[in-house]
Design a protein around this motif. Structure first.
Motif, PDB file in Angstrom:
ATOM      1  N   GLY A 120      -8.743  18.990  39.814  1.00 30.10           N
ATOM      2  CA  GLY A 120      -9.816  18.786  38.973  1.00 30.10           C
ATOM      3  C   GLY A 120     -10.198  19.345  37.921  1.00 30.10           C
ATOM      4  N   PHE A 121     -11.236  19.087  37.163  1.00 30.31           N
ATOM      5  CA  PHE A 121     -11.487  20.052  35.900  1.00 30.31           C
ATOM      6  C   PHE A 121     -12.991  20.640  36.293  1.00 30.31           C
ATOM      7  N   THR A 122     -12.883  21.882  36.230  1.00 23.39           N
ATOM      8  CA  THR A 122     -14.153  22.683  36.391  1.00 23.39           C
ATOM      9  C   THR A 122     -15.394  22.232  35.403  1.00 23.39           C
ATOM     10  N   GLY A 123     -16.474  21.817  36.029  1.00 21.20           N
ATOM     11  CA  GLY A 123     -17.533  21.352  35.361  1.00 21.20           C
ATOM     12  C   GLY A 123     -17.762  19.955  35.503  1.00 21.20           C
ATOM     13  N   SER A 124     -16.867  19.153  36.055  1.00 22.75           N
ATOM     14  CA  SER A 124     -16.991  17.766  36.098  1.00 22.75           C
ATOM     15  C   SER A 124     -17.676  17.602  37.634  1.00 22.75           C
ATOM     16  N   GLY A 125     -18.790  16.809  37.456  1.00 24.44           N
ATOM     17  CA  GLY A 125     -19.542  16.385  38.619  1.00 24.44           C
ATOM     18  C   GLY A 125     -18.858  15.620  39.452  1.00 24.44           C
ATOM     19  N   ASN A 126     -17.911  14.829  39.005  1.00 24.90           N
ATOM     20  CA  ASN A 126     -16.997  14.149  40.032  1.00 24.90           C
ATOM     21  C   ASN A 126     -15.999  14.901  40.773  1.00 24.90           C
ATOM     22  N   CYS A 127     -15.721  15.808  40.317  1.00 22.24           N
ATOM     23  CA  CYS A 127     -14.626  16.689  41.005  1.00 22.24           C
ATOM     24  C   CYS A 127     -15.391  17.556  41.931  1.00 22.24           C
ATOM     25  N   TYR A 128     -16.642  18.133  41.536  1.00 21.32           N
ATOM     26  CA  TYR A 128     -17.481  18.848  42.408  1.00 21.32           C
ATOM     27  C   TYR A 128     -18.051  18.184  43.670  1.00 21.32           C
ATOM     28  N   ASN A 165      -6.983  20.251  32.884  1.00 22.37           N
ATOM     29  CA  ASN A 165      -7.612  20.357  31.761  1.00 22.37           C
ATOM     30  C   ASN A 165      -7.723  18.996  31.263  1.00 22.37           C
ATOM     31  N   ILE A 166      -8.852  18.082  31.261  1.00 21.41           N
ATOM     32  CA  ILE A 166      -8.789  16.804  30.840  1.00 21.41           C
ATOM     33  C   ILE A 166      -9.029  16.822  29.203  1.00 21.41           C
ATOM     34  N   LEU A 167      -9.653  17.981  28.810  1.00 22.45           N
ATOM     35  CA  LEU A 167     -10.014  18.212  27.235  1.00 22.45           C
ATOM     36  C   LEU A 167      -8.567  18.260  26.497  1.00 22.45           C
ATOM     37  N   ASN A 168      -7.530  18.759  27.294  1.00 19.66           N
ATOM     38  CA  ASN A 168      -6.005  18.924  26.491  1.00 19.66           C
ATOM     39  C   ASN A 168      -5.308  17.653  27.055  1.00 19.66           C
ATOM     40  N   GLY A 169      -5.845  16.502  27.647  1.00 20.49           N
ATOM     41  CA  GLY A 169      -5.062  15.518  28.025  1.00 20.49           C
ATOM     42  C   GLY A 169      -4.096  15.742  29.254  1.00 20.49           C
ATOM     43  N   GLU A 170      -4.346  16.906  29.963  1.00 16.97           N
ATOM     44  CA  GLU A 170      -3.603  17.141  31.078  1.00 16.97           C
ATOM     45  C   GLU A 170      -3.756  15.898  32.280  1.00 16.97           C
ATOM     46  N   SER A 171      -4.673  15.026  32.180  1.00 21.04           N
ATOM     47  CA  SER A 171      -4.600  14.003  33.018  1.00 21.04           C
ATOM     48  C   SER A 171      -3.666  12.801  32.646  1.00 21.04           C
ATOM     49  N   THR A 208      -0.714  13.062  31.474  1.00 19.04           N
ATOM     50  CA  THR A 208       0.852  13.483  31.094  1.00 19.04           C
ATOM     51  C   THR A 208       1.784  12.422  32.161  1.00 19.04           C
ATOM     52  N   PRO A 209       2.935  12.351  31.730  1.00 17.41           N
ATOM     53  CA  PRO A 209       3.671  11.466  32.924  1.00 17.41           C
ATOM     54  C   PRO A 209       3.617  12.093  34.126  1.00 17.41           C
ATOM     55  N   GLU A 210       3.640  13.330  34.263  1.00 23.44           N
ATOM     56  CA  GLU A 210       3.703  13.807  35.631  1.00 23.44           C
ATOM     57  C   GLU A 210       2.381  13.462  36.415  1.00 23.44           C
ATOM     58  N   PHE A 211       1.333  13.682  35.498  1.00 22.83           N
ATOM     59  CA  PHE A 211      -0.050  13.381  36.430  1.00 22.83           C
ATOM     60  C   PHE A 211      -0.173  11.566  36.566  1.00 22.83           C
ATOM     61  N   LEU A 212       0.235  10.959  35.621  1.00 24.04           N
ATOM     62  CA  LEU A 212       0.301   9.841  35.964  1.00 24.04           C
ATOM     63  C   LEU A 212       1.166   8.940  36.927  1.00 24.04           C
ATOM     64  N   ALA A 213       2.104   9.869  37.458  1.00 20.07           N
ATOM     65  CA  ALA A 213       3.000   9.648  38.447  1.00 20.07           C
ATOM     66  C   ALA A 213       1.978   9.697  39.834  1.00 20.07           C
ATOM     67  N   LYS A 214       1.119  10.603  39.772  1.00 21.76           N
ATOM     68  CA  LYS A 214       0.178  10.856  40.832  1.00 21.76           C
ATOM     69  C   LYS A 214      -0.783   9.729  40.908  1.00 21.76           C
ATOM     70  N   ASN A 215      -1.491   9.669  39.622  1.00 16.82           N
ATOM     71  CA  ASN A 215      -2.597   8.647  39.622  1.00 16.82           C
ATOM     72  C   ASN A 215      -2.424   7.761  38.101  1.00 16.82           C
ATOM     73  N   ALA A 216      -2.216   6.584  38.450  1.00 17.35           N
ATOM     74  CA  ALA A 216      -1.746   5.673  37.457  1.00 17.35           C
ATOM     75  C   ALA A 216      -2.838   5.405  36.632  1.00 17.35           C
ATOM     76  N   GLY A 237      -4.858   7.825  35.543  1.00 15.94           N
ATOM     77  CA  GLY A 237      -4.961   9.140  34.762  1.00 15.94           C
ATOM     78  C   GLY A 237      -6.322   9.724  34.772  1.00 15.94           C
ATOM     79  N   LYS A 238      -7.000   9.872  35.895  1.00 15.64           N
ATOM     80  CA  LYS A 238      -8.212  10.153  36.004  1.00 15.64           C
ATOM     81  C   LYS A 238      -8.285  11.543  37.065  1.00 15.64           C
ATOM     82  N   ILE A 239      -9.169  12.635  36.983  1.00 21.54           N
ATOM     83  CA  ILE A 239      -9.563  13.433  38.133  1.00 21.54           C
ATOM     84  C   ILE A 239     -11.038  13.039  38.424  1.00 21.54           C
TER      85      ILE A 239
END
Lengths: 200, 200
Positions: A6-14, A33-39, A41-49, A51-53
């Protein structure tokens, strides 16, 4: 141990984080950190196509996206998602309302204003978007003038889903003053057993 | 008799209609012309404060909004929404994906182009919106390259929800050629027992 990306401050993650606290279900939070594009990355997209948290990993290698699907999954068998068929239907109605008629306006304006600091730049777009957020608040106000919680007499995952962005709507510039029943309900949610505030 | 308030040609309204056909559940369709504002009259708003169709009335005076909440409610106890907890979670994940990441782009562009005939007028907005529709199709393509149906081996309400607007995406100008697994899946859905086409 359940993992929550999750991303701190995201209501959806809360939402799933708050529910797991109230269920006394231990979990590990993994910051993305979605502000840095961390959702994206190829590693994250392999977990969730998509690309969202948030992304929930209840067992290693088993991934579940969509915050409100997590609420249903985690709350199964608890008082937060009761077994009664009509009660469940009304809770699901609010969960879909939240994702379609509330979040895209209230959370999005907050994201532009609070995180991206683009309030001035996007003033026209914000002025177009806010009335739809207020329309969602009016629908909530009507229900909460009749029942203490969104799906009726009892606190449920419908309240968790709608609380997440409503209680920080002011960060997007929304004024809750005309919605006294919504304001009273926010307070009611914040006094539930096991309540933990969102880290913002 | 169950009553379904809907607008002919709306994919969201088609979803519960298709499911009820496949469940062999009789229902009455009540046409609500949203192009004439019929979902925003005081009479209709008394049934659904959010002013949207479809609206389900399974018993007189009991109203349920949100097409995907209807799918869950109606499919309860059937093979279209199985009892397995993880399977249900994955189905719900697709239902929320549909309302958040698919419908607002694919259905909305179709509405502008096909119903409102504003394709030329809204060309810039459409060009901005379509990539997000294609992103949703790409997520579906990835899943459907691995499993015959969205939530796995079996046809479920996840397929009904995503089929509704995907199979008429071309009416908004979307080209499905780059998505062969999606195209094969559309055919698979159309050959399910009890399938009835959408009236458009």
């Amino acid at each position: 141990m359940i993992q929550l990306y999750g991303f701190t401050g995201s209501g959806n993650c809360y939402k799933p984080a708050l529910l797991m606290q109230q269920l006394q279900l231990p979990f590990t939070w993994i910051e993305v950190n979605i502000l840095n594009g961390e959702s994206r990355t190829p590693e994250f997209l392999a977990k969730n196509a998509n690309g969202k948290i948030p992304l929930l990993e209840p067992e290693p290698g088993h991934f579940l996206a969509e915050s409100n699907a997590m609420l249903c999954y985690l709350a199964e068998g608890s008082r937060f998602f009761p077994a009664d068929r009509w009660q469940r239907a009304k809770i699901l109605e609010w969960l879909f309302f939240e994702q379609y008629s509330h979040e895209p306006y209230i959370a999005t304006v907050r994201f532009w204003v609070h995180y991206q600091k683009r309030g001035d730049e996007l003033a026209v777009k914000i002025a177009e978007t806010m009335p739809r957020g207020y329309a969602a608040l009016a629908v909530m106000e009507q229900q909460l003038s009749q029942t203490p919680f969104l799906a009726g007499a009892e606190y449920s995952i419908a309240d968790i889903a709608l609380f997440a962005y409503t209680h920080v709507a002011d960060q997007g510039g929304f004024d809750l003053t005309p919605y006294p029943a919504v304001q009273a309900w926010l307070h009611r949610v914040m006094t539930q057993p096991g309540y933990v505030p969102m880290v913002v």
